[in-house]
Design a protein around this motif. Structure first.
Motif, PDB file in Angstrom:
ATOM      1  N   SER A 124      52.807  47.779  52.607  1.00 14.31           N
ATOM      2  CA  SER A 124      52.482  49.525  53.630  1.00 14.31           C
ATOM      3  C   SER A 124      53.699  49.470  54.112  1.00 14.31           C
ATOM      4  O   SER A 124      53.946  51.059  54.193  1.00 14.31           O
TER       5      SER A 124
ATOM      6  N   GLU B 175      55.647  51.090  51.332  1.00 10.32           N
ATOM      7  CA  GLU B 175      55.382  52.468  51.456  1.00 10.32           C
ATOM      8  C   GLU B 175      56.474  53.687  51.665  1.00 10.32           C
ATOM      9  O   GLU B 175      55.984  54.862  51.478  1.00 10.32           O
TER      10      GLU B 175
ATOM     11  N   SER C 272      49.791  44.683  47.317  1.00  8.64           N
ATOM     12  CA  SER C 272      49.114  45.602  47.816  1.00  8.64           C
ATOM     13  C   SER C 272      47.839  45.339  47.856  1.00  8.64           C
ATOM     14  O   SER C 272      47.181  44.087  46.786  1.00  8.64           O
TER      15      SER C 272
END
Length: 442
Positions: free
Chosen positions: A277, A280, A93
C-alpha cells in the motif's frame, strides 16, 4: 439482532459464535457445502479453545445457523459481516476478489436498509470499493435501497480468540454514518458493559488501524530478534535484556520474546500488504521492509545453529522437532517457522521426526511431500519424536514442552543436543543435565 456472517473461517466463525452467545440470531454463510454440513454436525474446520462449545450450544438453541444460500440468509438480516479471506497476491498486496464477490452478491439481494461490515483485514480504501460494487448491483436492478458500509477490524489472537472477542481491549468502528454507528454500538454494547471499549473513527482510519496494530507488533518481535543476534555476538543473555527493558512501562513485556520468527495468517500478510500500500502512494516504508527481512532471516536461525554444530552435510542424521503450529493454542501452520526449519533440514540430507499437540492433521497436508518421500515422520507422542535423534529442535512453545523429563530425553536421544527456538529452557540446568544447549540470543 439478526446478523449474517459471510465466511466461516477463523474470523467469521468466531464472530458468528460470539454474537450468538449474546442472544443474537446469526446465520453463517459459506460456499463450501462440506464445511457447512460439518458445522451443522458440530465439526469445526479450525482448532480454537472454547469455540466448539459455543458453536454447538448456540446451534442447538437455534441462535447460530449455517447455510450456503446467502440470498436466503439476507431475508432475515440487517447486518452483513464480510469475513472472507484476503490472501496475499504475488506482489504482497491483499487479494480482494472474495470480498468484492461477496459485496456483489449482497448488492444482488439487498432489499431494505442494511449495514455492510468489513470484518476481513483489508487495505485502506476497500470500503469505498465495496460501496461502489454494491451500488453498482443496485443500479443494475433499478432499485433504490439505502445502505452503509462500516469497517470493523478484528483484533483476535489465535489460541485466545474467544476470550479476545468476549472481552475486547477495544472495538474499532469506522463509519461516516450516525445511523450505522448507533446500530454497531448497540450490537457491541454487551461486550463493553464494565467500561466503554468502543472507539469510533472514520472508515479509512479504521482500515489503517488494523494494519498499523499488527505491523507494530511484528516490529517489536523483529526488533527483539535483532537484539538477540547482537547478544549472541557480544556475550549477552537476551533474556536478561528482555526483563530489563520490559519492566519499563513504556515498553512492556508483550511481544519482546526472542525466537525463531513470527508466522500465521496475520503478521506476515499484513506487513506485506502495508508495504504494498505504501508503494502504491509512492512511499518507501523502510522500517516495515526491515521487519519483513529480519523475520525471514530469523526463521532460518535454528537451521544455521544446527549446521554450525553438525556441519553442512546432514546426511544420515535425524532430528526431532517439537511444535509445528506457528504458535501455541492453534493448529494453524501458515507461515510457520517449523515448516522452514523442516524444509532446510531435509534439503541438507537429514530425516525429521516431528510432533505437535494439535496440528498433526494440518501437518499431514502442509508437509505431505516430505511425508510421502519418507524424509519426515509424524510422531504419536512428544517423546517418540526424540527417539534416536541427533538433536531436538523446539520450535513452538506448547505447555507440554515447557518442563519435559530431561533424563528420559537423554536416554532416548542419540546425542543430548537441544536447539531451543523459544528460549524455554534454563541453559545452566541443561548443562548440568549433560546437554549441549543453544537458545536464541543466549
Amino acid at each position: 439482532m439478526h446478523i449474517t456472517v459471510i465466511g466461516t473461517g477463523y474470523v467469521g466463525l468466531v464472530t458468528g459464535a460470539c454474537f450468538s452467545e449474546m442472544g443474537n440470531h446469526v446465520t453463517c454463510v459459506d460456499v463450501d457445502k462440506a464445511k457447512i454440513e460439518n458445522l451443522k454436525n458440530g465439526v469445526l474446520p479450525i482448532y480454537e479453545p472454547g469455540l466448539e462449545g459455543l458453536v454447538t450450544s448456540n446451534h442447538k438453541l437455534g441462535l447460530l445457523n449455517f447455510t450456503t444460500d446467502l440470498s436466503e440468509a439476507m431475508t432475515h438480516s440487517d447486518l452483513f459481516f464480510i469475513a472472507v479471506g484476503t490472501p496475499p497476491g504475488e506482489d504482497g498486496s491483499a487479494d480482494l476478489r472474495y470480498v468484492l464477490t461477496v459485496a456483489r452478491e449482497i448488492g444482488e439481494n439487498l432489499s431494505r436498509y442494511g449495514v455492510i461490515v468489513d470484518k476481513s483485514t483489508v487495505p485502506v480504501g476497500t470500503a469505498d470499493k465495496v460501496r461502489q460494487v454494491v451500488q453498482g448491483e443496485l443500479d443494475k436492478r433499478g432499485v433504490s435501497v439505502e445502505f452503509d458500509v462500516v469497517s470493523n477490524p478484528e483484533f483476535l489472537k489465535e489460541g485466545a480468540a474467544v476470550g479476545d472477542f468476549m472481552r475486547p481491549d477495544r472495538v474499532v468502528i469506522g463509519t461516516d454514518s450516525p445511523r450505522s454507528e448507533a446500530i454497531m454500538k448497540t450490537l457491541y454494547a454487551p461486550f463493553s458493559r464494565i467500561q466503554d471499549k468502543i472507539v469510533s473513527m472514520g472508515i479509512r482510519d479504521a482500515e489503517m488501524t488494523k494494519y498499523a496494530a499488527n505491523s507494530l507488533l511484528a516490529t517489536k518481535i523483529s526488533f527483539m530478534n535483532e537484539i538477540a543476534f547482537m547478544c549472541e555476538k557480544l556475550g549477552v543473555d537476551v533474556e536478561s535484556v528482555r526483563k530489563g527493558i520490559g519492566s519499563d512501562s513504556r515498553i512492556g513485556y508483550s511481544f519482546i520474546y526472542a525466537g525463531c520468527g513470527y508466522g500465521g495468517s496475520c503478521f506476515p500478510k499484513d506487513v506485506q500488504a502495508l508495504i504494498r500500500s505504501a508503494g502504491e502512494v509512492g512511499f518507501t516504508p523502510l522500517i516495515l521492509k526491515a521487519v519483513e527481512t529480519r523475520n525471514a532471516f530469523q526463521k532460518k536461525r535454528l537451521f544455521e545453529k544446527v549446521v554450525a554444530h553438525f556441519g553442512d552435510d546432514l546426511t544420515g542424521r535425524r532430528f526431532g522437532v517439537w511444535g509445528l503450529a506457528f504458535k501455541p493454542g492453534t493448529d494453524d501452520m501458515r507461515e510457520a517457522p517449523a515448516v522452514v526449519v523442516i524444509d532446510q533440514l531435509i534439503a541438507a540430507g537429514a530425516t525429521v521426526t516431528a510432533y505437535d499437540p494439535v496440528a498433526m492433521e494440518e501437518a499431514g497436508q502442509s508437509l505431505a511431500g516430505h511425508l510421502k518421500s519418507g524424509s519426515l515422520t509424524l510422531a504419536d507422542h512428544q517423546y517418540d519424536a526424540v527417539k534416536d535423534v541427533d538433536a531436538m529442535l523446539l520450535v513452538t512453545e506448547w505447555k507440554p514442552f515447557r518442563q519435559p523429563d530431561f533424563e528420559a530425553m537423554k536416554r532416548l536421544m542419540a546425542q543430548p543436543v537441544i536447539f531451543d527456538g523459544r528460549n524455554q529452557y534454563n541453559p545452566e540446568q541443561l548443562k548440568t543435565e549433560g546437554f549441549h544447549y543453544e537458545g536464541i540470543g543466549r
